[in-house]
Design an enzyme around this catalytic site. Sequence first.
Site, short mmCIF file in Angstrom:
data_model
loop_
_atom_site.label_atom_id
_atom_site.label_comp_id
_atom_site.label_asym_id
_atom_site.label_seq_id
_atom_site.Cartn_x
_atom_site.Cartn_y
_atom_site.Cartn_z
N GLU A 408 34.47 -27.52 -34.37
CA GLU A 408 34.52 -26.15 -33.85
C GLU A 408 35.62 -25.31 -34.49
O GLU A 408 35.42 -24.13 -34.79
CB GLU A 408 34.70 -26.19 -32.32
CG GLU A 408 33.47 -26.62 -31.54
CD GLU A 408 33.26 -28.13 -31.49
OE1 GLU A 408 32.25 -28.55 -30.91
OE2 GLU A 408 34.11 -28.86 -32.05
N PHE A 431 28.27 -25.99 -26.07
CA PHE A 431 28.62 -25.72 -24.68
C PHE A 431 29.99 -25.04 -24.70
O PHE A 431 30.83 -25.36 -25.55
CB PHE A 431 28.70 -27.01 -23.85
CG PHE A 431 27.36 -27.66 -23.62
CD1 PHE A 431 26.61 -27.37 -22.49
CD2 PHE A 431 26.86 -28.56 -24.55
CE1 PHE A 431 25.37 -27.97 -22.29
CE2 PHE A 431 25.62 -29.16 -24.36
CZ PHE A 431 24.87 -28.86 -23.22
N HIS A 475 30.48 -30.09 -19.38
CA HIS A 475 29.36 -29.24 -19.78
C HIS A 475 29.11 -28.14 -18.76
O HIS A 475 28.04 -27.54 -18.75
CB HIS A 475 28.08 -30.07 -19.95
CG HIS A 475 28.13 -31.06 -21.08
ND1 HIS A 475 28.85 -32.23 -21.00
CD2 HIS A 475 27.56 -31.04 -22.31
CE1 HIS A 475 28.71 -32.90 -22.14
NE2 HIS A 475 27.93 -32.21 -22.95
#
Length: 668
Positions: A408, A431, A475
Site C-alpha cells: 500500500e 479494505f 475488515h
Amino acid sequence: MELATTPGKLLRFDRKNLSDSKLLELYEGLLIPRRIEEKMLILLRQGRISKWFSGWGQEAISVGAVQALQADEFILPMHRNLGIFTGRNVPLDKLFAQFQGKKSGFTKGRDRSFHFGSSEHHIVGMISHLGPQLAIADGIALANKLSKEKKVTLVFSGDGASSEGDFHEGLNVAAVWKLPVIFVIEHNGYGLSTPNREQFAFKNFTDKGPGYGIETVRIEGNNILDVYQTISKLAADIRKKPRPVLIEAVTFRMRGHEEASGTKYVPKQLMEEWAKLDPLETYESYLESIGVLDEKKKDQLNKRVRKAITEAWEKAFAEEPISPVMEEEILGVYAPFEQKTISPTSDKVSERRFVDAISDGLRQSMEKYPNLVLMGQDIGEYGGVFKITDGFVKQFGEDRVRNTPLCESAIIGAGLGLSVKGFKAMVEMQFADFVSVGFNQIVNNLAKIHYRWGQNADVVVRMPTGAGVAAGPFHSQSNEAWFFHTPGLKIVYPSNPYDAKGLLNAAIEDPNPYLYFEHKALYRSLNAEIPDEYYTVEVGKAQLVNEGDQVSIITYGMGVHWAKKAVTEMGVSADILDLRTLLPWERKAVSETVKKTGKAIFLQEDCLTGGIGAEICAWISENCFEFLDAPLMREGSLDTPVPFAPNLEKQFLPEKRFREKLRKLIEY
C-alpha cells in the site's frame, strides 16, 4: 592514478574518452558544494543558520549522478546531496534563502534545509522519513513509461534508510513493473551513529539485487569518474530497455549525521583511512597529474566559486525575516482549485446499486481523463474484490488499470509520483483497514507536499469501510478520524448512490489528495435512480436529507440510514444533516440546523472517543451555545476493536444506543 582505499582496495581514475572540458566540468561540480559546505559550517558556528546536514566526503556521488542524467530527468535526493541542487543550477541565493527559512526560499519558510523540491529543476524533495522517496520515483518512472518517454528517474537512499519497509516496497514495485529507475544507495557505513552491522546482516547491497530480480552494480562512490561513467552508461541503456537498476556507491561521510551529533562514535583509524580518499582532493590531484589542471586554473575556479557563493549569501541574508500572513498560510495548504459543479446534459436515469454508482463514476472519469491511472490489489482482470473495476481492463487496458503487489505504501507513493508528471491516480485500498500500511505516504507526503513546495498531489484513495458485515477487527474499521486531523487532505463519505457517483467524480477532478470512503454494507443493499451521464456533487456541501423541528441529527455514511429509520419508527420530527464531506465540513449547514431546532446530536459509526463528532460538537458549543436548549449529545460505536460475532458486532455498533440517547434529548 591509484590511491589506497579501504584495506586491499584501490581507487583508480580512468578518463577513458572524456574530454578535458568534461573533466573540468566535473571538477567544478565537486568544487561548488564543497565550498558551500565550508561556508555553511562557518555560518552554523556563528549561529546564522540553525542546522546543517553535511555531505562532506560524499560529493562525488551527487555530482556524478546529476551530470550523468539529462536535465529534464527527475532526481530525488536525500540529506547529503547538495551537489544535485548545484548541479541542476538552482540559484544559490534562493538555495541559501531556503536554508535560512526566508520567504524567497523554495518552501517560503515552511520546511527546512533540503526538504524541498523544484519542478523547474526536476527535483523532488525528501521528507524526514526517507524511504517513501523510492515509491515516488516509481510513479515518475511509470509516468515516463506510459508516456513512452525514453527517460530515467534516479532516487537516492542511505544504507540506514534501506532498513525501512518502503525500501523493499519501492524496489519490488519497480522490479515487477520493469520501471526505468536507478536506485542509488549511498553506503557510508552508518545510520546516524548506528554501524551497518546493527542495521543489516549482509555485507554488500549487490547481494540484494537477485532477490528482487534486478541488476545491481557496485561503484567507488568517492571516484567521480566511476560514478559519472557508470551512471551515464546505465542511463543510456535503461532509456532503450526500461528496467530498474540498483547502484551501491561505497563512500564515507567525514562529518556527523548533522553537525550537532559529531563523529566521536567513528573509530579514528577509519576516519584517517577515508580522509585519504577525499573525492575533491584525490580528483584534483589526478587532474594535475595528467596536465588538465594547474595552479592558475585552480585559483581562477576557486575565486569564481567563492565570489558567487559570497554574493548569493549576502543577497539571501539581506532579505528580511518572514512576516507571517495567516491567510497565505491557510491558502497554501491546498493547490488552487475552484470546483464548477457539472450537471448531466440529459434526464436519462437508471436504477443503480451503491456499488454500481461507484463503478459508473470511475468508468466515466477514466473516459474523461486519459491521464487517469487506477492502481490496487486484484483490480485488473479479477475486477477487484467488490467487482467495482470489473471489465475495466478490457476497456482501458492493463497500463491504466494496474494490479499491484501487496504494498500500500509504495502504490500511494507511486500515485504521488504520477501526479508530479501531470497524471491523475486512483488508488484502491482493498479494505480501508489496510491503509494503515500506507499511512505515512498519506499524512506526510500527499497532505503536506503542496504546502511545503507547491507540488500538488492529484491522488484519490478509495476506502471500502465500515462494519455490519461480520468481518471482524481488520475488515470493518471506521478510520476516517485518523485523517480528519491532517491539514491538506480532503475527505468525502457518500451515503447514497447519487452522491457516491457525484462525489467520486468531483474528487477525481480536483488536483488535491482525497480519501473517498465507501461503506461496504451499502454496496448491494441500497438502490436509487441516478443520472446515466457524468456529473459531480459539490464538495464541502452538506445535505439536509430530512426536515423536522424537534431535534437536529448530524451524521454521515451509515449513520444517515440509522437516523432515518429511527425518526420514522419513533415518530420524531428531526432535521437529518448528511455531512457528505468530512474535510472540509460545512459549518454553515451545521449552524443553521442547530439554530433551528435548539437540540443536536451527532451520530457516527466510528468509535465514540476522538471521533469527528467530538470536533463538530466542540465547534457547536463554541459558536452556537446561546441557541441550544439542551446539552449537545454524541453517539458512536463502543471503544473496542470491531468484534467478529454478529451479536457482539450489533452491540458494538451505536444504532440502539443512539435511539435511547435521541429519546433522552427530545425529552430534555
